[in-house]
Design an enzyme around this catalytic site. Structure first.
Site, PDB file in Angstrom:
ATOM      1  N   GLU A 288       0.852  -1.184   0.000  1.00 43.17           N
ATOM      2  CA  GLU A 288       0.000   0.000   0.000  1.00 43.17           C
ATOM      3  C   GLU A 288       0.894   1.242   0.000  1.00 43.17           C
ATOM      4  O   GLU A 288       2.081   1.165   0.337  1.00 43.17           O
ATOM      5  CB  GLU A 288      -0.933   0.016   1.214  1.00 43.17           C
ATOM      6  CG  GLU A 288      -0.250   0.165   2.547  1.00 43.17           C
ATOM      7  CD  GLU A 288      -1.224   0.121   3.717  1.00 43.17           C
ATOM      8  OE1 GLU A 288      -2.337  -0.404   3.546  1.00 43.17           O
ATOM      9  OE2 GLU A 288      -0.859   0.597   4.806  1.00 43.17           O
TER      10      GLU A 288
ATOM     11  N   ARG B 120      -7.650  -7.917  20.134  1.00 40.23           N
ATOM     12  CA  ARG B 120      -7.085  -8.322  21.425  1.00 40.23           C
ATOM     13  C   ARG B 120      -6.833  -7.082  22.257  1.00 40.23           C
ATOM     14  O   ARG B 120      -7.013  -5.956  21.796  1.00 40.23           O
ATOM     15  CB  ARG B 120      -5.766  -9.059  21.211  1.00 40.23           C
ATOM     16  CG  ARG B 120      -4.770  -8.242  20.387  1.00 40.23           C
ATOM     17  CD  ARG B 120      -3.418  -8.901  20.302  1.00 40.23           C
ATOM     18  NE  ARG B 120      -2.535  -8.287  19.339  1.00 40.23           N
ATOM     19  CZ  ARG B 120      -1.825  -7.190  19.527  1.00 40.23           C
ATOM     20  NH1 ARG B 120      -1.913  -6.551  20.688  1.00 40.23           N
ATOM     21  NH2 ARG B 120      -1.035  -6.709  18.591  1.00 40.23           N
TER      22      ARG B 120
END
Length: 721
Positions: free
Chosen positions: A190, A282
């Site tokens: 990217e 998480r």
């Protein structure tokens, strides 16, 4: 209700989760590898199960062994912590299949966010702003770009590429690292945004439809694409931008059916635009700063959601400012080389709380660590040993308190990034809030040790005097006599120390210091009469004299130059001895009283003074001859595993060309040719375990071609005429 919780992790995060469990009355179970058997978190758990082996692949990454440990101990829930299997959908499913409660998001949400390319496609449909993504190198149109691991995190499998010619090699390197770290070598590309900020939003969602945003965090100061300084809130986020970030974070959370605590990470451009980076399914390492500014225990919220409870209707307000630093066992000045060994002392002054917020206070200092005095920092796991967090009403106050505590910390036995962190917190750009992901690249000054080069000699004097005091205190006979006492003094006491490497100045020298020698003389009453420090350089004979032109002792007061004169950097300071004890030396240096704490372990003196800290290794008076190494010999700088070998014996290489890769502390460390030449020895093989100092390769330098001089007349030929 959860009764007994197994934490499928280690170190600092295991201790953090145990702290909340104790406050809630939940019993705890630890799992540990062989190297972690004596770790603090194991001792703090109610029950512990050993996982055979040392490497993560044999221990903390074994789903079957972790589930078996939960069953064996009667645990009814599993918390994955962060790292290892925390974002492993298969582990979440296995825990559920075993009839246990998973303290984390659903396996489907983990899987959806686990592949970053698929996650970006999914969340783009939900209206979350995105950068374009390329899965094929030939589709890349403009540079610079970032190569990323699709299943990655923690900075592994990431490469910045500024030229198309380097793209193929970067992709291949990222694939190898990602496959080793995550078991999946898929990568994507990217655009790389220059001077971007890394800003993330803390989210928590329950099964009753509530999604809360607990502010944002600024995590832009990174090394090797891994965060080392985090803070909340971000100074770059305006109320309008905050609303946009939180709206996008909520959209992402709902799009994947998320439950529990998670983090949506964004890239913030200099123009104020933001783009989705990833969603971490998480608890984050940097969750502590959010806890400090909101007064919220995020682990408690994780347990609440896992038990099916309801979240509050609204998020708590953000109050004040918090900054966290990650204290790592590594040497920033040596290309972040990880360090291992025994942590002989780990002491941070002023800590007000460990592993939690301190209700009722508007400021404090929090320590989350996985170590204690005597802990061994090994090569199998991440290099982070602790997190230190300061919170205060303002950002300036938090930064100042954090820098001060770090500077005064006693960290003995293992090299750390402490000095760099202090310099970052005190730098003008950080104080002004002018930070981005390239901060360290623009600020080489933060890599300089805190201890000024010309103060190493004083630290050596303090160590020598403390050592003398210790010998006097433990002398079996004539212990009342001062150190070095003679009826007819003929020479000063002399002691040599292996010193720090780098451009260290001792007695005016600007050379690369290998060792420093300290001379000192005491009279019968213990008064310091004279002292001198001189460097010892490789290949330089020891003349027994200080560097030319330098005074051998401190000058008496009557000879001191007036205060109006320009300071002389080569002048040896005048030193008066106030007190010398085995654990401390007090000196008056040019009229200023200074305390040096000295901690001796074997032949090493760890000196903490007002200017900084240094470890000095006492040199033997009669050293054994060092082995002679062939020129071009490359030694292992640390224990580790030989990864890929990129050359063969007999191959010609250029200076700087990679020869092999050494793997340690979950990172790859390339070993390169020091000069152009031929690889004449390659005694290691891929997969071999090596210790510090092992010979990895020998590159014999190329001999310069002989250039013939001007043609000379033959001496035997007759001259003209």
């Amino acid at each position: 209700m959860i009764r007994r919780l197994l934490v499928a992790n280690r170190g600092e995060i295991a201790r953090r989760i145990f702290a909340t469990c104790r406050s809630l009355g939940i019993e705890t179970v630890a799992v540990h590898s062989a190297p972690d058997a004596d770790a603090p978190y194991v001792a703090e758990a109610d029950l512990a199960v050993r996982l055979p082996g040392a490497a993560p692949v044999d221990t903390y990454l074994r789903v079957d062994r972790l589930v078996a440990a939960a069953r064996r101990t009667g645990a009814d829930a599993v918390h994955p912590g962060y790292g290892f299997l925390a974002e492993h959908a298969g582990f979440a499913s296995a825990v559920g299949d075993a009839g246990l409660t998973w303290v984390g998001p659903p396996a489907g949400a983990i899987a959806a966010m686990g592949d970053k390319t698929e996650a970006k496609a999914l969340l783009a449909d939900a209206g979350v702003p995105m950068l374009p993504t390329y899965t094929a190198a030939d589709r890349v149109e403009a540079f610079p770009v970032m190569v990323k691991a699709a299943a990655g995190g923690g900075g592994r499998g990431m490469r910045i590429v500024r030229d198309r010619a380097d793209l193929a090699d970067a992709i291949e390197s990222a694939r190898r690292e990602a496959a080793a770290a995550f078991g999946d070598g898929t990568v994507f590309v990217e655009p790389y945004v220059e001077r971007a900020r890394h800003v993330e939003v803390q989210v928590v969602a329950d099964a009753h439809g509530t999604v809360l945003c607990l502010g944002e965090r600024e995590c832009s100061i990174q090394r090797r694409h891994q965060k080392i300084v985090e803070e909340a809130p971000s100074v770059a986020v305006t109320p309008a931008l905050r609303a946009g970030l939180q709206s996008a974070a909520v959209a992402a959370t709902r799009a994947v059916g998320y439950l529990g605590v998670g983090t949506v990470e964004f890239l913030l451009t200099p123009a104020g635009e933001f783009h989705f980076l990833e969603m971490n399914t998480r608890l984050q390492v940097e969750h502590a700063v959010t806890e400090c500014v909101t007064g919220t225990d995020l682990v408690r919220l994780q347990l609440l959601v896992a038990e099916g409870g309801r979240l509050p209707a609204t998020a708590p307000p953000v109050t004040g400012h918090a900054i966290e630093v990650r204290l790592c066992a590594e040497d920033p000045a040596a290309d972040w080389l990880p360090a291992s060994g025994t942590l002989h002392r780990f002491a941070v002054p002023g800590v007000t709380v460990e592993f939690g917020t301190d209700p009722g206070r508007d400021r404090g200092l929090r320590l989350d660590s996985g170590v204690r005095d005597g802990s061994v920092v090994g090569v199998h796991y991440d290099s982070m040993v602790a997190k230190l967090i300061a919170w205060a009403p303002t950002r300036d106050e938090a930064a100042r308190a954090l820098a001060g505590a770090l500077r005064r910390a006693e960290l003995h036995g293992v090299a750390t990034n402490r000095d760099l962190l202090v310099r970052v917190l005190r730098s003008a750009e950080f104080v002004a809030g002018e930070i981005d992901t390239a901060f360290l690249d623009r600020n080489p000054g933060v890599f300089v040790p805190l201890l000024p080069p010309d103060r190493v000699g004083l630290a050596g004097l303090a160590a020598a005097l403390a050592g003398a005091a210790e010998r006097r205190a433990t002398a079996p006979v004539l212990g009342t006599l001062p150190s070095g006492w003679r009826n007819v003094p003929s020479a000063p006491q002399t002691i040599g120390y292996a010193g720090p490497t780098g451009p260290v100045r001792v007695c005016g020298s600007q050379d690369h210091l290998v060792a420093v020698e300290i001379d000192y003389r005491l009279d019968r009453s213990g008064t310091l009469l004279s002292w001198a420090a001189r460097p010892i350089h490789p290949g330089q004979p020891d003349t027994g004299q200080p560097d030319a032109g330098q005074p051998a002792t401190g000058q008496p007061h009557s000879d001191r130059r007036p205060d109006t004169a320009q300071p002389d950097p080569d002048r040896q300071p005048e030193v008066l001895l106030v007190a010398a004890e085995p654990s401390r030396t007090v000196l008056t240096v040019d009229g200023v009283r200074q305390l040096f704490a000295v901690h001796r372990v074997g032949g090493v003196s760890f000196v903490d003074g007002p200017d900084g800290s240094v470890a000095l290794t006492e040199l033997p008076r009669y050293a054994e001859p060092a082995p002679v190494l062939t020129e071009g010999t490359l030694l292992a700088p640390m224990p580790g595993t030989v990864g890929r070998i990129l050359v063969t014996a007999g191959q010609r290489v250029d200076a700087g060309e990679p020869l092999l890769v050494l793997e340690a502390m979950k990172l790859e460390h390339p070993v390169t040719a020091p000069t152009a030449g031929v690889v004449t020895e390659l005694p290691v093989t891929a997969g071999a375990q090596v210790e510090t100092g092992a010979v990895l390769a020998v590159v014999t330098p190329e001999q310069p071609a002989t250039v013939p001089g001007p043609e000379q007349p033959d001496a035997a030929a007759p001259g003209p005429g």
